[in-house]
Design a protein around this motif. Sequence first.
Motif, short mmCIF file in Angstrom:
data_model
loop_
_atom_site.label_atom_id
_atom_site.label_comp_id
_atom_site.label_asym_id
_atom_site.label_seq_id
_atom_site.Cartn_x
_atom_site.Cartn_y
_atom_site.Cartn_z
N THR A 16 18.72 -82.24 23.65
CA THR A 16 17.97 -82.18 24.91
C THR A 16 16.71 -83.04 24.83
O THR A 16 16.38 -83.75 25.79
N SER A 20 16.10 -86.24 27.13
CA SER A 20 14.94 -86.20 28.01
C SER A 20 13.99 -87.37 27.78
O SER A 20 13.43 -87.92 28.73
N GLY A 70 15.07 -82.91 34.35
CA GLY A 70 14.89 -81.50 34.71
C GLY A 70 16.18 -80.72 34.65
O GLY A 70 16.20 -79.57 34.20
N SER A 71 17.27 -81.33 35.07
CA SER A 71 18.56 -80.63 35.01
C SER A 71 19.01 -80.42 33.56
O SER A 71 19.57 -79.37 33.23
N GLN A 72 18.74 -81.39 32.69
CA GLN A 72 19.10 -81.22 31.28
C GLN A 72 18.30 -80.10 30.63
O GLN A 72 18.83 -79.29 29.87
N ILE A 73 17.02 -80.03 30.94
CA ILE A 73 16.18 -78.96 30.40
C ILE A 73 16.61 -77.62 30.97
O ILE A 73 16.63 -76.60 30.27
N SER A 74 16.98 -77.59 32.25
CA SER A 74 17.45 -76.36 32.87
C SER A 74 18.76 -75.88 32.23
O SER A 74 18.94 -74.67 32.00
N ILE A 75 19.65 -76.79 31.95
CA ILE A 75 20.92 -76.43 31.30
C ILE A 75 20.65 -75.84 29.92
O ILE A 75 21.24 -74.83 29.54
N THR A 77 17.85 -74.40 28.88
CA THR A 77 17.19 -73.11 29.05
C THR A 77 18.18 -72.02 29.44
O THR A 77 18.12 -70.90 28.91
N ASP A 78 19.10 -72.34 30.34
CA ASP A 78 20.13 -71.36 30.72
C ASP A 78 20.99 -70.97 29.52
O ASP A 78 21.35 -69.80 29.36
N SER A 82 21.10 -67.19 28.13
CA SER A 82 22.40 -66.50 28.14
C SER A 82 22.74 -65.99 26.75
O SER A 82 23.32 -64.92 26.60
#
Length: 88
Positions: A16, A20, A70-75, A77-78, A82
């Motif tokens: 990530t 990023s 942002g989408s890579q960091i969100s993935i 983090t999810d 999880s």
Amino acid sequence: MNEADALDLFQAAIWTVLISAGPAVAAAMIVGLVIALIQALTQIQEATLTFVPKIVAVLITVGISAPFVGSQISIFTDMVFSRIQSGF
């Protein structure tokens, strides 16, 4: 959490960070190479000449690639949340 889970999280974190930072670093490298080539061709050896174009290129690249980063960091983090929720 065992060693395999820790290594998997570490690998995902490193990946990530690389994804990023990649666009901004690539833009700075390309602009730096172009400016170095121009300096070599014109024999202008000013050390501070590269800073402003690199800063501008990095800011433009960050602005353009912000949704992707942002989408890579969100993935990531999810995935971490999880795993925490499921107890690894």
